[in-house]
Design a protein around this motif. Structure first.
Motif, PDB file in Angstrom:
ATOM      1  N   LEU A 141      36.515  59.208  25.180  1.00  0.00           N
ATOM      2  CA  LEU A 141      36.341  58.727  26.544  1.00  0.00           C
ATOM      3  C   LEU A 141      36.191  59.867  27.545  1.00  0.00           C
ATOM      4  O   LEU A 141      36.868  60.891  27.437  1.00  0.00           O
ATOM      5  CB  LEU A 141      37.535  57.862  26.954  1.00  0.00           C
ATOM      6  CG  LEU A 141      37.656  56.510  26.259  1.00  0.00           C
ATOM      7  CD1 LEU A 141      38.817  55.724  26.835  1.00  0.00           C
ATOM      8  CD2 LEU A 141      36.364  55.716  26.342  1.00  0.00           C
ATOM      9  N   PRO A 142      35.316  59.698  28.545  1.00  0.00           N
ATOM     10  CA  PRO A 142      35.317  60.638  29.668  1.00  0.00           C
ATOM     11  C   PRO A 142      36.717  60.701  30.273  1.00  0.00           C
ATOM     12  O   PRO A 142      37.433  59.691  30.299  1.00  0.00           O
ATOM     13  CB  PRO A 142      34.307  60.013  30.641  1.00  0.00           C
ATOM     14  CG  PRO A 142      33.428  59.151  29.794  1.00  0.00           C
ATOM     15  CD  PRO A 142      34.304  58.628  28.700  1.00  0.00           C
ATOM     16  N   MET A 143      37.113  61.851  30.756  1.00  0.00           N
ATOM     17  CA  MET A 143      38.480  62.057  31.192  1.00  0.00           C
ATOM     18  C   MET A 143      38.926  61.031  32.225  1.00  0.00           C
ATOM     19  O   MET A 143      40.075  60.582  32.224  1.00  0.00           O
ATOM     20  CB  MET A 143      38.652  63.476  31.741  1.00  0.00           C
ATOM     21  CG  MET A 143      40.098  63.895  31.922  1.00  0.00           C
ATOM     22  SD  MET A 143      41.066  63.790  30.378  1.00  0.00           S
ATOM     23  CE  MET A 143      40.258  65.091  29.430  1.00  0.00           C
ATOM     24  N   ALA A 144      38.033  60.612  33.107  1.00  0.00           N
ATOM     25  CA  ALA A 144      38.401  59.650  34.144  1.00  0.00           C
ATOM     26  C   ALA A 144      38.807  58.296  33.574  1.00  0.00           C
ATOM     27  O   ALA A 144      39.563  57.539  34.211  1.00  0.00           O
ATOM     28  CB  ALA A 144      37.236  59.480  35.122  1.00  0.00           C
TER      29      ALA A 144
ATOM     30  N   VAL B 299      42.826  54.887  32.434  1.00  0.00           N
ATOM     31  CA  VAL B 299      42.515  53.471  32.643  1.00  0.00           C
ATOM     32  C   VAL B 299      42.619  52.716  31.323  1.00  0.00           C
ATOM     33  O   VAL B 299      43.289  51.680  31.223  1.00  0.00           O
ATOM     34  CB  VAL B 299      41.111  53.302  33.249  1.00  0.00           C
ATOM     35  CG1 VAL B 299      40.798  51.823  33.476  1.00  0.00           C
ATOM     36  CG2 VAL B 299      40.990  54.083  34.549  1.00  0.00           C
ATOM     37  N   TYR B 300      41.942  53.235  30.297  1.00  0.00           N
ATOM     38  CA  TYR B 300      41.944  52.584  28.982  1.00  0.00           C
ATOM     39  C   TYR B 300      43.361  52.460  28.429  1.00  0.00           C
ATOM     40  O   TYR B 300      43.798  51.377  28.016  1.00  0.00           O
ATOM     41  CB  TYR B 300      41.060  53.393  28.033  1.00  0.00           C
ATOM     42  CG  TYR B 300      41.012  52.896  26.605  1.00  0.00           C
ATOM     43  CD1 TYR B 300      40.210  51.810  26.252  1.00  0.00           C
ATOM     44  CD2 TYR B 300      41.745  53.524  25.602  1.00  0.00           C
ATOM     45  CE1 TYR B 300      40.149  51.360  24.945  1.00  0.00           C
ATOM     46  CE2 TYR B 300      41.690  53.084  24.287  1.00  0.00           C
ATOM     47  CZ  TYR B 300      40.892  51.999  23.964  1.00  0.00           C
ATOM     48  OH  TYR B 300      40.845  51.563  22.661  1.00  0.00           O
ATOM     49  N   LEU B 301      44.098  53.556  28.440  1.00  0.00           N
ATOM     50  CA  LEU B 301      45.440  53.525  27.867  1.00  0.00           C
ATOM     51  C   LEU B 301      46.400  52.722  28.743  1.00  0.00           C
ATOM     52  O   LEU B 301      47.290  52.037  28.226  1.00  0.00           O
ATOM     53  CB  LEU B 301      45.949  54.947  27.661  1.00  0.00           C
ATOM     54  CG  LEU B 301      45.164  55.761  26.619  1.00  0.00           C
ATOM     55  CD1 LEU B 301      45.723  57.168  26.506  1.00  0.00           C
ATOM     56  CD2 LEU B 301      45.195  55.069  25.253  1.00  0.00           C
ATOM     57  N   GLY B 302      46.216  52.767  30.058  1.00  0.00           N
ATOM     58  CA  GLY B 302      47.062  51.964  30.933  1.00  0.00           C
ATOM     59  C   GLY B 302      46.876  50.477  30.702  1.00  0.00           C
ATOM     60  O   GLY B 302      47.855  49.712  30.684  1.00  0.00           O
TER      61      GLY B 302
ATOM     62  N   SER C 170      26.394  55.843  27.908  1.00  0.00           N
ATOM     63  CA  SER C 170      26.959  55.027  26.833  1.00  0.00           C
ATOM     64  C   SER C 170      28.045  54.096  27.355  1.00  0.00           C
ATOM     65  O   SER C 170      28.185  52.959  26.885  1.00  0.00           O
ATOM     66  CB  SER C 170      27.521  55.927  25.734  1.00  0.00           C
ATOM     67  OG  SER C 170      26.515  56.775  25.216  1.00  0.00           O
ATOM     68  N   VAL C 171      28.821  54.556  28.334  1.00  0.00           N
ATOM     69  CA  VAL C 171      29.822  53.701  28.979  1.00  0.00           C
ATOM     70  C   VAL C 171      29.129  52.482  29.575  1.00  0.00           C
ATOM     71  O   VAL C 171      29.585  51.337  29.408  1.00  0.00           O
ATOM     72  CB  VAL C 171      30.593  54.480  30.058  1.00  0.00           C
ATOM     73  CG1 VAL C 171      31.504  53.538  30.853  1.00  0.00           C
ATOM     74  CG2 VAL C 171      31.403  55.609  29.435  1.00  0.00           C
ATOM     75  N   PHE C 172      28.025  52.698  30.275  1.00  0.00           N
ATOM     76  CA  PHE C 172      27.298  51.585  30.889  1.00  0.00           C
ATOM     77  C   PHE C 172      26.684  50.673  29.824  1.00  0.00           C
ATOM     78  O   PHE C 172      26.617  49.449  30.004  1.00  0.00           O
ATOM     79  CB  PHE C 172      26.221  52.122  31.824  1.00  0.00           C
ATOM     80  CG  PHE C 172      26.778  52.912  32.983  1.00  0.00           C
ATOM     81  CD1 PHE C 172      27.911  52.483  33.642  1.00  0.00           C
ATOM     82  CD2 PHE C 172      26.177  54.087  33.392  1.00  0.00           C
ATOM     83  CE1 PHE C 172      28.446  53.202  34.702  1.00  0.00           C
ATOM     84  CE2 PHE C 172      26.695  54.825  34.448  1.00  0.00           C
ATOM     85  CZ  PHE C 172      27.831  54.379  35.108  1.00  0.00           C
ATOM     86  N   THR C 173      26.242  51.254  28.710  1.00  0.00           N
ATOM     87  CA  THR C 173      25.710  50.433  27.615  1.00  0.00           C
ATOM     88  C   THR C 173      26.795  49.526  27.051  1.00  0.00           C
ATOM     89  O   THR C 173      26.569  48.328  26.821  1.00  0.00           O
ATOM     90  CB  THR C 173      25.136  51.322  26.500  1.00  0.00           C
ATOM     91  OG1 THR C 173      24.050  52.087  27.013  1.00  0.00           O
ATOM     92  CG2 THR C 173      24.649  50.477  25.328  1.00  0.00           C
TER      93      THR C 173
ATOM     94  N   ARG D  96      31.663  44.776  26.615  1.00  0.00           N
ATOM     95  CA  ARG D  96      32.992  45.338  26.404  1.00  0.00           C
ATOM     96  C   ARG D  96      33.014  46.799  26.887  1.00  0.00           C
ATOM     97  O   ARG D  96      32.863  47.724  26.090  1.00  0.00           O
ATOM     98  CB  ARG D  96      33.408  45.257  24.931  1.00  0.00           C
ATOM     99  CG  ARG D  96      34.886  45.593  24.711  1.00  0.00           C
ATOM    100  CD  ARG D  96      35.277  45.480  23.253  1.00  0.00           C
ATOM    101  NE  ARG D  96      35.336  44.115  22.795  1.00  0.00           N
ATOM    102  CZ  ARG D  96      36.416  43.343  22.893  1.00  0.00           C
ATOM    103  NH1 ARG D  96      37.499  43.797  23.460  1.00  0.00           N
ATOM    104  NH2 ARG D  96      36.397  42.111  22.424  1.00  0.00           N
ATOM    105  N   PRO D  97      33.222  46.992  28.186  1.00  0.00           N
ATOM    106  CA  PRO D  97      33.355  48.358  28.686  1.00  0.00           C
ATOM    107  C   PRO D  97      34.555  49.049  28.030  1.00  0.00           C
ATOM    108  O   PRO D  97      35.527  48.377  27.684  1.00  0.00           O
ATOM    109  CB  PRO D  97      33.556  48.176  30.192  1.00  0.00           C
ATOM    110  CG  PRO D  97      34.071  46.771  30.342  1.00  0.00           C
ATOM    111  CD  PRO D  97      33.419  45.982  29.238  1.00  0.00           C
ATOM    112  N   PRO D  98      34.493  50.356  27.859  1.00  0.00           N
ATOM    113  CA  PRO D  98      35.562  51.042  27.103  1.00  0.00           C
ATOM    114  C   PRO D  98      36.829  51.266  27.925  1.00  0.00           C
ATOM    115  O   PRO D  98      37.362  52.367  27.985  1.00  0.00           O
ATOM    116  CB  PRO D  98      34.899  52.367  26.726  1.00  0.00           C
ATOM    117  CG  PRO D  98      33.933  52.645  27.826  1.00  0.00           C
ATOM    118  CD  PRO D  98      33.413  51.284  28.232  1.00  0.00           C
TER     119      PRO D  98
END
Length: 276
Positions: free
Chosen positions: A212-215, A219-222, A263-266, A272-274
């Motif tokens: 994942l991009p650092m930003a 978010v993902y883990l939270g 790829s995030v946008f894809t 299912r956004p990452p």
């Protein structure tokens, strides 16, 4: 694991019945002894259990000269006899097809919602491009594998298919869910034991660290911390989960190669956004 000799024999019989024969069939003994198998089956004996990822990688060492590799759970069954022919047609029709996932259904024809690899999983017969696939039955392009690499052995099991799918999509390969390809599989539920919770959490962190991009990492883990706290009713399960979460930060997980924002946008466009 050597615990399903009858089911394995039935699966191999369904492989042999295919109208388009397999070029090579490999069975991996993941730290166990195997029963006697047909002469056309090549066996790979591992001294210890290397998990789902290690076992699949051991098989790949004997299949890299193939165009396509089909992974099957040993307690699954190919119901139709034209599965391999259908697979070949799918890959011939799409030069960027990297992964095809099967529909999984029990002996009554029921597909569990968690076995449909996308959101809005009410209709398991709706196929198309997706962001993930099921480990029980899927096909990989060896051209794709040569570009993106093998299974992440540090995972052992849990979320390794997501890791593979994210890498594939980031390299502009297609991941398709094809419900016409059916693997009959006994109905199961996730094993809610301590090791399940541990590796589930650890590998979530591995995914974020690797891809994942650092930003998006917090978010993902939270999101997954919040979902786990809300969903988990077992205090021991929560302890194991948070233990695995910490382990995910402290142990090596392989190289970090964050995916492109494209790829995030894809992934988001495919439903299912990452971050979930």
């Amino acid at each position: 694991m050597g615990t399903r000799p009858t089911e394995l024999a039935d699966l191999l019989a369904s492989v042999e019945r295919q109208t388009a024969p397999a070029a090579r069939t490999v069975v991996v003994a993941n730290g166990c002894a195997l029963p006697e198998l047909p002469s056309w089956v090549q066996t790979v004996q591992l001294a210890q259990n290397l998990g789902v990822t290690g076992g699949r990688n051991a098989a790949l060492e004997h299949l890299r000269d193939m165009d396509l590799v089909l992974d099957l759970d040993d307690d699954g069954l190919l119901v139709a006899d034209d599965v391999f022919a259908t697979i070949a047609a799918l890959f011939e029709a799409d030069d960027r097809l990297g992964v095809v996932g099967f529909r999984i259904a029990d002996e009554t024809g029921l597909t569990q919602r968690r076995h449909v690899p996308r959101l809005r999983a009410g209709d398991p017969m709706r196929g198309g491009l997706v962001t993930g696939f099921l480990g029980g039955a899927h096909v990989l392009s060896t051209r794709m594998l040569a570009q993106i690499g093998d299974w992440p052995e540090a995972f052992f099991f849990a979320h390794e298919e997501t890791d593979m799918a994210w890498r594939a999509i980031d390299a502009d390969w297609h991941v398709r869910y094809e419900p016409q390809l059916l693997l009959q599989h006994p109905a199961t539920s996730p094993a809610r034991h301590a090791f399940f919770y541990q590796v589930n959490a650890r590998n979530r962190v591995y995914l974020a660290r690797r891809h994942l991009p650092m930003a998006l990492v917090p978010v993902y883990l939270g999101v997954w911390v919040a979902l786990t706290v809300v969903r988990t009713r077992s205090p021991s399960g929560l302890r194991a989960w948070f233990g695995g979460f910490v382990e995910g930060w402290r142990t090596p997980c392989g190289p970090r190669r964050p995916m492109r924002w494209r790829s995030v946008f894809t992934l988001a466009r495919l439903g299912r956004p990452p971050v979930i």
